[in-house]
Design a protein around this motif. Structure first.
Motif, PDB file in Angstrom:
ATOM      1  N   ASN A 217     -33.207  19.629 -42.252  1.00 39.21           N
ATOM      2  CA  ASN A 217     -31.771  19.303 -42.270  1.00 39.21           C
ATOM      3  C   ASN A 217     -31.089  19.835 -43.527  1.00 39.21           C
ATOM      4  O   ASN A 217     -29.915  20.183 -43.507  1.00 39.21           O
ATOM      5  CB  ASN A 217     -31.562  17.784 -42.150  1.00 39.21           C
ATOM      6  CG  ASN A 217     -32.036  17.276 -40.816  1.00 39.21           C
ATOM      7  OD1 ASN A 217     -33.185  17.483 -40.457  1.00 39.21           O
ATOM      8  ND2 ASN A 217     -31.168  16.643 -40.060  1.00 39.21           N
ATOM      9  N   ASP A 218     -31.823  19.914 -44.631  1.00 36.32           N
ATOM     10  CA  ASP A 218     -31.285  20.528 -45.857  1.00 36.32           C
ATOM     11  C   ASP A 218     -31.144  22.036 -45.655  1.00 36.32           C
ATOM     12  O   ASP A 218     -30.161  22.645 -46.087  1.00 36.32           O
ATOM     13  CB  ASP A 218     -32.200  20.257 -47.058  1.00 36.32           C
ATOM     14  CG  ASP A 218     -32.160  18.798 -47.502  1.00 36.32           C
ATOM     15  OD1 ASP A 218     -31.130  18.134 -47.274  1.00 36.32           O
ATOM     16  OD2 ASP A 218     -33.160  18.327 -48.076  1.00 36.32           O
ATOM     17  N   LEU A 219     -32.142  22.629 -45.001  1.00 37.66           N
ATOM     18  CA  LEU A 219     -32.150  24.082 -44.749  1.00 37.66           C
ATOM     19  C   LEU A 219     -30.933  24.515 -43.941  1.00 37.66           C
ATOM     20  O   LEU A 219     -30.334  25.549 -44.185  1.00 37.66           O
ATOM     21  CB  LEU A 219     -33.440  24.418 -43.986  1.00 37.66           C
ATOM     22  CG  LEU A 219     -33.770  25.863 -43.731  1.00 37.66           C
ATOM     23  CD1 LEU A 219     -34.635  26.383 -44.871  1.00 37.66           C
ATOM     24  CD2 LEU A 219     -34.537  26.024 -42.433  1.00 37.66           C
ATOM     25  N   GLY A 221     -28.152  22.629 -43.391  1.00 35.42           N
ATOM     26  CA  GLY A 221     -26.909  21.948 -43.777  1.00 35.42           C
ATOM     27  C   GLY A 221     -26.476  20.858 -42.812  1.00 35.42           C
ATOM     28  O   GLY A 221     -25.306  20.733 -42.470  1.00 35.42           O
ATOM     29  N   LYS A 222     -27.457  20.054 -42.365  1.00 28.81           N
ATOM     30  CA  LYS A 222     -27.131  18.995 -41.409  1.00 28.81           C
ATOM     31  C   LYS A 222     -27.332  17.611 -42.023  1.00 28.81           C
ATOM     32  O   LYS A 222     -27.643  16.655 -41.334  1.00 28.81           O
ATOM     33  CB  LYS A 222     -28.014  19.158 -40.163  1.00 28.81           C
ATOM     34  CG  LYS A 222     -27.425  18.528 -38.915  1.00 28.81           C
ATOM     35  CD  LYS A 222     -28.351  18.721 -37.745  1.00 28.81           C
ATOM     36  CE  LYS A 222     -27.946  17.828 -36.586  1.00 28.81           C
ATOM     37  NZ  LYS A 222     -28.994  17.709 -35.603  1.00 28.81           N
ATOM     38  N   ASP A 224     -25.527  15.613 -45.480  1.00 25.09           N
ATOM     39  CA  ASP A 224     -24.721  15.853 -46.681  1.00 25.09           C
ATOM     40  C   ASP A 224     -24.551  14.625 -47.566  1.00 25.09           C
ATOM     41  O   ASP A 224     -23.704  14.595 -48.440  1.00 25.09           O
ATOM     42  CB  ASP A 224     -23.359  16.438 -46.294  1.00 25.09           C
ATOM     43  CG  ASP A 224     -22.487  15.416 -45.591  1.00 25.09           C
ATOM     44  OD1 ASP A 224     -23.027  14.391 -45.123  1.00 25.09           O
ATOM     45  OD2 ASP A 224     -21.264  15.641 -45.510  1.00 25.09           O
ATOM     46  N   SER A 227     -27.549  16.330 -51.785  1.00 24.40           N
ATOM     47  CA  SER A 227     -28.124  17.664 -51.671  1.00 24.40           C
ATOM     48  C   SER A 227     -29.009  17.934 -52.879  1.00 24.40           C
ATOM     49  O   SER A 227     -28.519  18.173 -53.982  1.00 24.40           O
ATOM     50  CB  SER A 227     -27.009  18.697 -51.563  1.00 24.40           C
ATOM     51  OG  SER A 227     -27.586  19.962 -51.462  1.00 24.40           O
ATOM     52  N   ALA A 231     -33.150  22.272 -52.907  1.00 27.74           N
ATOM     53  CA  ALA A 231     -33.044  22.661 -51.495  1.00 27.74           C
ATOM     54  C   ALA A 231     -32.148  23.887 -51.355  1.00 27.74           C
ATOM     55  O   ALA A 231     -31.102  23.968 -51.998  1.00 27.74           O
ATOM     56  CB  ALA A 231     -32.490  21.502 -50.688  1.00 27.74           C
ATOM     57  N   ARG A 232     -32.557  24.850 -50.551  1.00 26.11           N
ATOM     58  CA  ARG A 232     -31.703  26.018 -50.299  1.00 26.11           C
ATOM     59  C   ARG A 232     -31.106  25.875 -48.903  1.00 26.11           C
ATOM     60  O   ARG A 232     -31.830  25.729 -47.920  1.00 26.11           O
ATOM     61  CB  ARG A 232     -32.500  27.314 -50.409  1.00 26.11           C
ATOM     62  CG  ARG A 232     -31.612  28.533 -50.311  1.00 26.11           C
ATOM     63  CD  ARG A 232     -32.378  29.811 -50.547  1.00 26.11           C
ATOM     64  NE  ARG A 232     -32.846  29.944 -51.925  1.00 26.11           N
ATOM     65  CZ  ARG A 232     -33.547  30.994 -52.366  1.00 26.11           C
ATOM     66  NH1 ARG A 232     -33.846  31.983 -51.556  1.00 26.11           N
ATOM     67  NH2 ARG A 232     -33.948  31.043 -53.625  1.00 26.11           N
ATOM     68  N   LYS A 233     -29.741  25.945 -48.879  1.00 25.28           N
ATOM     69  CA  LYS A 233     -29.030  25.758 -47.607  1.00 25.28           C
ATOM     70  C   LYS A 233     -28.758  27.134 -46.991  1.00 25.28           C
ATOM     71  O   LYS A 233     -28.044  27.936 -47.586  1.00 25.28           O
ATOM     72  CB  LYS A 233     -27.736  25.012 -47.921  1.00 25.28           C
ATOM     73  CG  LYS A 233     -26.913  24.609 -46.743  1.00 25.28           C
ATOM     74  CD  LYS A 233     -25.858  23.605 -47.204  1.00 25.28           C
ATOM     75  CE  LYS A 233     -24.541  23.805 -46.514  1.00 25.28           C
ATOM     76  NZ  LYS A 233     -23.514  22.882 -46.992  1.00 25.28           N
ATOM     77  N   TYR A 234     -29.321  27.386 -45.815  1.00 22.95           N
ATOM     78  CA  TYR A 234     -29.168  28.697 -45.169  1.00 22.95           C
ATOM     79  C   TYR A 234     -28.044  28.700 -44.142  1.00 22.95           C
ATOM     80  O   TYR A 234     -27.693  29.756 -43.613  1.00 22.95           O
ATOM     81  CB  TYR A 234     -30.476  29.097 -44.463  1.00 22.95           C
ATOM     82  CG  TYR A 234     -31.593  29.447 -45.423  1.00 22.95           C
ATOM     83  CD1 TYR A 234     -32.370  28.452 -46.028  1.00 22.95           C
ATOM     84  CD2 TYR A 234     -31.872  30.774 -45.733  1.00 22.95           C
ATOM     85  CE1 TYR A 234     -33.390  28.767 -46.903  1.00 22.95           C
ATOM     86  CE2 TYR A 234     -32.902  31.103 -46.609  1.00 22.95           C
ATOM     87  CZ  TYR A 234     -33.648  30.099 -47.185  1.00 22.95           C
ATOM     88  OH  TYR A 234     -34.658  30.426 -48.060  1.00 22.95           O
ATOM     89  N   ASP A 236     -24.498  26.144 -42.417  1.00 24.47           N
ATOM     90  CA  ASP A 236     -23.673  24.943 -42.548  1.00 24.47           C
ATOM     91  C   ASP A 236     -23.511  24.282 -41.175  1.00 24.47           C
ATOM     92  O   ASP A 236     -22.498  24.442 -40.508  1.00 24.47           O
ATOM     93  CB  ASP A 236     -22.317  25.318 -43.147  1.00 24.47           C
ATOM     94  CG  ASP A 236     -21.544  24.098 -43.630  1.00 24.47           C
ATOM     95  OD1 ASP A 236     -21.921  22.972 -43.224  1.00 24.47           O
ATOM     96  OD2 ASP A 236     -20.582  24.262 -44.388  1.00 24.47           O
TER      97      ASP A 236
END
Ligand code: KIV
Length: 280
Positions: A217-219, A221-222, A224, A227, A231-234, A236
């Motif tokens: 979910n961090d990957l 962006g699900k 919020d 954060s 974690a790297r957000k790929y 949104d």
């Protein structure tokens, strides 16, 4: 081909990094598997990111079993590890083996347990001897949040790093096939990784672990609420879902959904009958 515990362990000698992610449902697991992920952890992070609890200590074994069997149906090649939830393995060795067995019956290939006190070392040995591979978890261990007092970085000096390494060696001796290292300075996890034969999988522990894991979910962006810096957000997903929902609401309200193409139709003959009925 199915990724087994032995294959994952071999990555270390082959200098190949382990790529791991969490998943909690059938389709996410299926897509991660298609992408070639090595390990899927059905994490108790499901408590926060799926069920909306404020802590991983709230999720039950029955909830975790539902997620585990869905993931197992979706992923055919990745090694599936089920996170044993809070207190599902701490009461007695017998109960822990019985609970771990439920995860294996529901499709997991291994289980993850947190900590390294004498009981956990013994449990690791007994689970492994029972045919249940164990992924250990050191550094920050979220199930102990109430005794730790917060999300604190672990291994911040030589003595504590050495203590973590000693625990890791005991877990390795007891049969753990790999160890998650969470929230640690990168030099500390490097030192630990270099002094173990089994692989380490880091989360917030720098690039020198033998593999990496993130909460899916961090990957995408699900999630919020929070954060984490590591974690790297790929993608949104939050923006994508809210945007799609807003467009849908507008289409329903303006009558542009459903269109003719999105509707089923009566044959001309049946339509005529309806029209005749209306006229009579
Ligand atoms: O529950 C979880 O997601 C974890 C992490 C290691 C990713 O334990």
């Amino acid at each position: 081909m199915k990724k087994t515990v032995k294959k994952i362990q071999k990555y270390k000698s082959e200098n190949k990094k382990i790529a791991a992610l969490t998943a909690y449902d059938f389709y996410t697991a299926k897509y991660l598997d298609t992408a070639g992920i090595d390990v899927i952890l059905v994490g108790d992070s499901a408590a926060n990111v799926v069920l909306g609890y404020d802590s991983t200590t709230r999720i039950t074994i029955d909830e975790m079993l539902v997620f585990t069997s869905a993931v197992a149906r979706g992923a055919k090649e990745a090694l599936i590890v089920a996170d044993m939830p809070f207190l599902s393995y701490n009461v007695s060795i017998e109960q822990a083996i019985s609970n771990a067995g439920k995860f294996i019956v529901n499709g997991a290939d291994a289980v993850k347990i947190e900590g390294a006190n004498d009981y956990i070392i013994n449990l690791t040995k007994r689970l492994t001897e029972s045919g249940i591979p164990v992924l250990a978890h050191l550094g920050f261990t979220p199930q102990y949040i109430n005794t730790i007092g917060g999300n604190f970085i672990q291994g911040k000096d030589f003595d504590t790093t050495l203590k973590i390494l000693e625990s890791a060696k005991k877990l390795q001796g007891a049969g753990a096939f790999a160890i998650v290292l969470e929230l640690m300075p990168k030099e500390a996890s490097k030192f630990i990784s270099e002094n173990l034969a089994i692989p380490t999988i880091g989360i917030g522990a720098g690039s020198d672990c033998d593999g990496q894991i993130l909460v899916v979910n961090d990957l995408i962006g699900k999630f919020d609420e929070f954060s984490p810096r590591f974690a790297r957000k790929y993608f949104d997903s939050k923006a994508m879902i809210t945007d799609c929902a807003a467009k849908y609401i507008n289409d329903v309200q303006t009558g542009s959904f459903p269109s003719e193409d999105e509707s089923f139709k009566l044959s001309d003959e049946e339509l005529k009958k309806l029209e005749n009925y209306k006229q009579s």
